[in-house]
Write a protein that holds these residues in place. Structure first.
Motif, PDB file in Angstrom:
ATOM      1  N   VAL A   1      43.206  24.537  27.105  1.00  0.00           N
ATOM      2  CA  VAL A   1      43.136  25.500  26.017  1.00  0.00           C
ATOM      3  C   VAL A   1      42.079  26.551  26.321  1.00  0.00           C
ATOM      4  N   ASP A   2      42.281  27.728  25.797  1.00  0.00           N
ATOM      5  CA  ASP A   2      41.303  28.805  25.895  1.00  0.00           C
ATOM      6  C   ASP A   2      40.172  28.482  24.908  1.00  0.00           C
ATOM      7  N   GLY A   3      39.036  28.093  25.436  1.00  0.00           N
ATOM      8  CA  GLY A   3      37.924  27.674  24.587  1.00  0.00           C
ATOM      9  C   GLY A   3      37.256  28.797  23.828  1.00  0.00           C
ATOM     10  N   THR A   4      37.652  30.042  24.083  1.00  0.00           N
ATOM     11  CA  THR A   4      37.081  31.165  23.325  1.00  0.00           C
ATOM     12  C   THR A   4      37.948  31.528  22.119  1.00  0.00           C
ATOM     13  N   ASP A   5      39.077  30.848  21.966  1.00  0.00           N
ATOM     14  CA  ASP A   5      40.076  31.180  20.942  1.00  0.00           C
ATOM     15  C   ASP A   5      40.088  30.099  19.869  1.00  0.00           C
ATOM     16  N   LEU A   6      39.542  30.393  18.695  1.00  0.00           N
ATOM     17  CA  LEU A   6      39.454  29.413  17.616  1.00  0.00           C
ATOM     18  C   LEU A   6      40.825  28.881  17.214  1.00  0.00           C
ATOM     19  N   LEU A   7      41.807  29.762  17.053  1.00  0.00           N
ATOM     20  CA  LEU A   7      43.131  29.326  16.620  1.00  0.00           C
ATOM     21  C   LEU A   7      43.759  28.368  17.626  1.00  0.00           C
ATOM     22  N   ALA A   8      43.633  28.688  18.894  1.00  0.00           N
ATOM     23  CA  ALA A   8      44.197  27.830  19.937  1.00  0.00           C
ATOM     24  C   ALA A   8      43.468  26.489  19.983  1.00  0.00           C
ATOM     25  N   CYS A   9      42.140  26.522  19.872  1.00  0.00           N
ATOM     26  CA  CYS A   9      41.357  25.283  19.895  1.00  0.00           C
ATOM     27  C   CYS A   9      41.723  24.388  18.722  1.00  0.00           C
ATOM     28  N   ALA A  10      41.882  24.983  17.538  1.00  0.00           N
ATOM     29  CA  ALA A  10      42.226  24.208  16.350  1.00  0.00           C
ATOM     30  C   ALA A  10      43.570  23.520  16.528  1.00  0.00           C
ATOM     31  N   GLN A  11      44.511  24.230  17.085  1.00  0.00           N
ATOM     32  CA  GLN A  11      45.855  23.696  17.274  1.00  0.00           C
ATOM     33  C   GLN A  11      45.870  22.555  18.284  1.00  0.00           C
ATOM     34  N   VAL A  12      45.267  22.782  19.440  1.00  0.00           N
ATOM     35  CA  VAL A  12      45.313  21.795  20.516  1.00  0.00           C
ATOM     36  C   VAL A  12      44.473  20.562  20.185  1.00  0.00           C
TER      37      VAL A  12
END
Length: 342
Positions: free
Chosen positions: A220-231
């Motif tokens: 996951v892209d660790g700079t992206d809150l939405l992506a982190c939340a999802q993964v």
């Protein structure tokens, strides 16, 4: 985001607005607190090192938010103030520990980052890289023996350097064989202190290691809150529902040196100016506003509230006593009867 088997079942997991607001608030609180710790360190008010999570707050806060306090166990590492905050650690625990108060969780006895609250499922941090992976595996296995494992998840966060240690391998291998409900977040900040990825591992991506253990693996892209939340939410859900260990590798960059004593001059300008050099807080603010999860006015209000909270926590810890070396009982363990030497 593909897992170790090439699947992308995390992409369709819905993440609630409440989850995102909570995770984002933990990010903000952690950043404001750590900015203050940095200032105190530079002013000579903190003895010992200060290690900040700047750039890692998104992945850290999402892990802490996805866990259930009182049910799950969580072993944070040095850059996990956001995760600690999300998991329920009081801010005063942090300021008391850094300022050496006897009222803190470690009673002023230990280093600034080695605090914990085992009774709330958060063991004290271990500096040895990777060591908290077998610790969490052991805690989960103990719950199984006691018959209290059902529905629980154990989680920890490590850096890319920790994946090269024996403790990481042994702990993850045990968890995989025993199919323990464990989530390991690897914050790949591209440098193990000053050693770049190219000198740490030869695999194309650290998620490749999940295949070898036979566990779920996500990038996951660790700079992206939405992506982190999802993964992260998906990984915790899979573990909780019997899917065995899950490993999430977050690609990011440490936005500073290893600690406040380190200027990070070994990090090339190309990395600092690249995609992962962006500030996850700035990205999250845009995402929260653009997605109608929060207004700019709300965020401004939160920042003011958290700044006041930090000031109060620092002021309180500064007024409290530090250990008296002439009266302190440094005994770590005690027994009802004296130990026999015969």
């Amino acid at each position: 985001m593909p897992n170790a088997d090439g699947n992308s079942n995390s992409d369709n997991l819905p993440v609630s607005g409440d989850f995102l607001r909570s995770a984002f608030q933990s990010m903000l609180r952690a950043r404001i607190l750590e900015n203050k710790l940095s200032s105190l360190y530079k002013a000579g008010k903190i003895v010992g090192g200060v290690y900040l999570g700047k750039g890692q707050e998104a992945i850290s806060s999402c892990l802490g938010t996805a866990l259930i306090q009182g049910k799950d166990c969580y072993a944070p590492l040095i850059r996990d103030q956001a995760g600690r905050t999300a998991f329920g650690e009081p801010m005063i625990d942090c300021t008391r520990t850094y300022l050496g108060s006897v009222e803190g969780p470690m009673k002023g006895r230990d280093g600034n980052i080695h605090r914990g609250r085992p009774e709330m499922g958060m063991p004290a941090m271990i500096s040895h890289l990777g060591a908290q992976v077998p610790l969490i595996a052991g805690m989960l296995f103990a719950k199984r023996l006691k018959g209290t494992l059902e529905g629980c998840v154990g989680a920890t966060s490590v850096g890319d350097g920790a994946t090269s240690t024996g403790a990481f391998h042994e702990g993850l291998n045990l968890a995989a064989v025993e199919k323990l409900p464990m989530v390991v977040v690897v914050a790949n900040n591209q440098f193990a202190y000053s050693t770049p990825n190219s000198r740490q591992f030869a695999c194309a991506d650290l998620t490749d290691r999940a295949k070898g253990y036979g566990i779920g693996g996500f990038s996951v892209d660790g700079t992206d809150l939405l992506a982190c939340a999802q993964v992260v939410s998906n990984a915790v859900k899979l573990a909780r529902e019997g899917g065995g260990p899950q490993m999430v590798v977050a690609q990011l960059l440490r936005l500073g040196g290893h600690g406040e004593h380190d200027d990070g001059s070994y990090v090339p300008a190309s990395a600092k100016g690249g995609h992962y050099g962006r500030d996850c807080i700035d990205v999250a603010i845009r995402q929260m506003v653009d997605g109608d999860y929060a207004t700019a006015e709300e965020i401004s209000t939160w920042q003011e509230e958290y700044s006041d909270e930090v000031q109060r926590a620092v002021a309180q810890a500064q007024q409290e006593a530090v250990p008296d070396p002439y009266r302190e009982n440094w005994t770590a363990l005690s027994t009802k009867f004296p130990l026999s030497v015969s």
